[in-house]
Design a protein around this motif. Structure first.
Motif, short mmCIF file in Angstrom:
data_model
loop_
_atom_site.label_atom_id
_atom_site.label_comp_id
_atom_site.label_asym_id
_atom_site.label_seq_id
_atom_site.Cartn_x
_atom_site.Cartn_y
_atom_site.Cartn_z
N VAL A 108 3.04 4.78 -3.35
CA VAL A 108 3.90 3.81 -2.65
C VAL A 108 3.01 2.81 -1.91
O VAL A 108 1.99 3.20 -1.35
N ASP A 109 3.37 1.56 -1.94
CA ASP A 109 2.49 0.58 -1.32
C ASP A 109 3.29 -0.58 -0.73
O ASP A 109 3.87 -1.38 -1.47
N ARG A 110 3.32 -0.66 0.55
CA ARG A 110 3.85 -1.83 1.26
C ARG A 110 3.48 -1.67 2.74
O ARG A 110 3.96 -0.72 3.40
N ILE A 111 2.65 -2.54 3.24
CA ILE A 111 2.18 -2.42 4.62
C ILE A 111 3.33 -2.74 5.57
O ILE A 111 3.85 -3.86 5.58
N LYS A 162 -5.03 3.45 -4.82
CA LYS A 162 -4.35 3.03 -3.60
C LYS A 162 -4.89 3.79 -2.37
O LYS A 162 -5.20 3.22 -1.33
N ARG A 179 -8.46 10.41 2.17
CA ARG A 179 -8.81 9.04 1.80
C ARG A 179 -10.32 8.82 1.59
O ARG A 179 -10.71 7.94 0.86
N LEU A 191 -7.02 1.06 -0.37
CA LEU A 191 -6.22 0.55 0.75
C LEU A 191 -6.28 1.49 1.96
O LEU A 191 -6.71 1.13 3.05
N ASN A 192 -5.86 2.73 1.75
CA ASN A 192 -5.76 3.63 2.91
C ASN A 192 -7.14 4.03 3.44
O ASN A 192 -7.31 4.18 4.66
N HIS A 208 -8.20 1.25 5.54
CA HIS A 208 -7.40 1.23 6.77
C HIS A 208 -7.97 2.21 7.80
O HIS A 208 -8.11 1.89 8.98
N LYS A 212 -6.08 12.09 7.51
CA LYS A 212 -6.22 10.91 6.65
C LYS A 212 -7.61 10.82 6.04
O LYS A 212 -7.75 10.48 4.87
N ASN A 241 1.70 9.23 1.69
CA ASN A 241 0.36 8.87 1.26
C ASN A 241 -0.51 10.11 1.05
O ASN A 241 -1.46 10.36 1.81
N ILE A 274 -2.55 3.23 12.89
CA ILE A 274 -3.20 3.79 11.69
C ILE A 274 -4.08 4.98 12.08
O ILE A 274 -4.20 5.94 11.31
N HIS A 317 -0.74 -5.35 12.53
CA HIS A 317 -0.79 -3.92 12.22
C HIS A 317 -1.75 -3.24 13.19
O HIS A 317 -2.98 -3.32 13.02
#
Ligand code: NAD
Ligand code: 44H
Length: 456
Positions: free
Chosen positions: A218-221, A282, A369, A286-287, A290, A365, A180, A358, A353
């Motif tokens: 890439v994206d899949r939790i 993404k 992000r 998303l991140n 998160h 991050k 990421n 995270i 999750h």
């Protein structure tokens, strides 16, 4: 678990065997149109992943993916991982990286695993990087043999393998980052090339000519499973390496594969000429959300993404962050639909999750992000109040000791305890933001006070 068809030949070497590569890279390879031609030799990064490699090795690389929808599970066995090894097995890794059959090297080594500075040069303050460089210089001088060399960093090991590949004349290879990071392929190319230039100059020239670096979003939790859940799943599926993930998946790639690649498009992977907008969508939406939910959620007493996003205060903060990010995304990405889908994914009540997972490496991050959105908002003359709230949540979480232990815990702890914590933590996060943006600091301080006051 036993294979009923022959294992595919190893043509992909993966670094960073964990939950994600099993739910994503290996899933896509298993579902490629020509999957019987593409097997993966996967290497863990850290010693604590040794257990997973042993469990996978006992099952001939086979494992089950549990796709956990809001209502039911869908289970399938994945066969693309042919061998699983400890990252410490450097001779084996070097043999795989230098084999002529190897066409692709994929990485999920975490954002901090690259050990690069902001300008994508190796982090020479990191003793492991310095030690690896010394080993690699020894290889170049001939005082250390390749078979005796034991670098410990992911890039050090990769470089040793590519040096052996050059010497073996095994031909070109594609290196695909699946971490990421924005411009992940470009960062890896610059970082690895800089390390090579300082240690193995002949290999640096070889890399420039023979290694193609592919960027990918890439994206899949895919949360790491808690021990009790892993044990229950192992009993239920007679499988010691089950991975649980959401039904959603996406993979967007940009770059060349000079030695060929699986027909991943059969599994809906997309190949694009410009990946930047997709990566930004993404990473920022998303991140970014998160990381905000992790800090604000922990402070407000939540433990998972689903529970945090159900809290109106957290949800409102996410929407405000997204409004700011959306202004800097180009047309054509269908951001409103992506935002709606993200809320549904976050709300999935059957995906546990943990926010604490995270929140590992929040400093890195936030830089990837949230800081890019804050910089753009401030440059456009706006307040970046949503970004300020995300940073304030980190300040409060750090001051209350709510963040997990990670590589930057000590410096974060010191900054959080400084007389002006907002300024100290902002300086740690982004010297640029701290130097130039006094009003932004005041906004963070105001958001920090609001979060503290609203303590549930
Ligand atoms: N899990 C997800 O939902 C998800 C989704 C998209 C992208 N990713 C990317 O994949 C990465 C790994 O996620 P995961 O869920 O597999 O994590 P994980 O903890 O299950 O596995 C991480 C792997 O990387 C290795 N590693 C960790 N730190 C390293 C370091 N400093 N140097 C070298 N190797 C190191 C570990 O040994 C392990 O093999 C994430 O950091 C992220 O960049 C994860
Ligand atoms: O995996 P990390 O530690 O980089 O980040 C934690 C999550 O934000 C991340 O894993 C997301 O779940 C993932 O990026 C979804 O595709």
């Amino acid at each position: 678990m036993r294979r009923t068809t022959p294992a595919p030949p190893v043509r992909i070497v993966h670094l960073g065997l964990g939950a994600f590569c099993r739910s994503h890279t290996a899933w896509y390879t298993h579902h490629a149109a020509d999957s019987s031609d593409w097997g993966i030799a996967a290497y863990a990064g850290r010693t604590r992943s040794r257990d997973l490699t042993a469990r996978l090795a006992r099952q001939n690389g086979l494992y089950s993916i549990v796709e956990r929808g809001p209502v039911r599970d869908r289970v399938e066995v994945i066969g693309s991982i042919v061998r699983a090894h400890s990252g410490g097995d450097v001779p084996r890794l070097v043999a795989d990286l230098s084999a002529a059959a190897t066409a692709i090297i994929t990485l999920t080594i975490t954002e901090t695993g690259y050990r690069l500075r902001a300008d994508d040069t190796p982090d020479w303050d990191d003793p492991s990087v310095v030690a690896d460089a010394e080993i690699l210089r020894g290889v170049a001088r001939g005082t250390v043999t390749t078979s005796d060399a034991r670098p410990v960093t992911a890039l050090g090991r990769l470089l040793l393998g590519l040096d052996a590949r050059r010497r073996a004349g095994s031909g070109p290879v594609a290196v695909v980052s699946c971490d990421n990071l924005s411009d992940n392929g470009g960062r890896l190319r610059r970082g690895l090339s800089a390390l090579a230039a300082g240690c193995l100059p002949e290999t640096a020239a070889w890399i420039a000519e023979h290694a193609a670096f592919v960027s990918s979003s890439v994206d899949r939790i895919t949360p790491r499973l808690a021990a009790d859940e892993a044990a229950a799943l192992a009993a239920e599926y007679a499988d010691e390496a089950v991975v649980v993930t959401e039904p959603f998946r996406d993979w967007i790639l940009c770059g060349r594969f000079p030695a060929g690649r699986p027909a991943w498009e059969a599994a809906q992977a997309r190949f694009v000429a410009d990946i930047e907008p997709w990566e930004a969508r993404k990473l920022w939406l998303l991140n970014g959300a998160h990381t905000l939910l992790a800090c604000l959620g922990l402070v407000r007493g939540h433990d998972t993404v689903a529970r945090a996003v159900a809290d109106p205060v957290c949800r409102d903060a996410v929407n405000r962050l997204w409004n700011e990010a959306e202004r800097h995304l180009p047309d054509g990405l269908d951001v409103p639909a992506y935002r709606r889908a993200l809320l549904e994914r976050f709300e999935n009540p059957r995906i546990e999750h943990p926010l604490a997972q995270i929140a590992i490496d929040t400093l890195t991050k936030l830089r990837l992000r949230v800081v890019p959105v804050a910089e753009r908002e401030l440059a456009a003359g706006r307040e970046a109040a949503g970004c300020a709230t995300a940073i304030a949540a980190w300040v409060v979480a750090a001051r209350r000791g709510a963040l997990p232990q990670d590589a930057s815990s000590e410096s974060v702890r010191r900054a959080a305890g400084a007389p002006d914590p907002v300024l100290s933590m902002l300086t740690l996060l982004s010297a640029e933001l701290a130097k130039r943006r006094r009003p932004f600091q005041s906004r963070i301080a105001a958001a920090q006070a609001r979060i503290d006051l609203a303590d549930p």
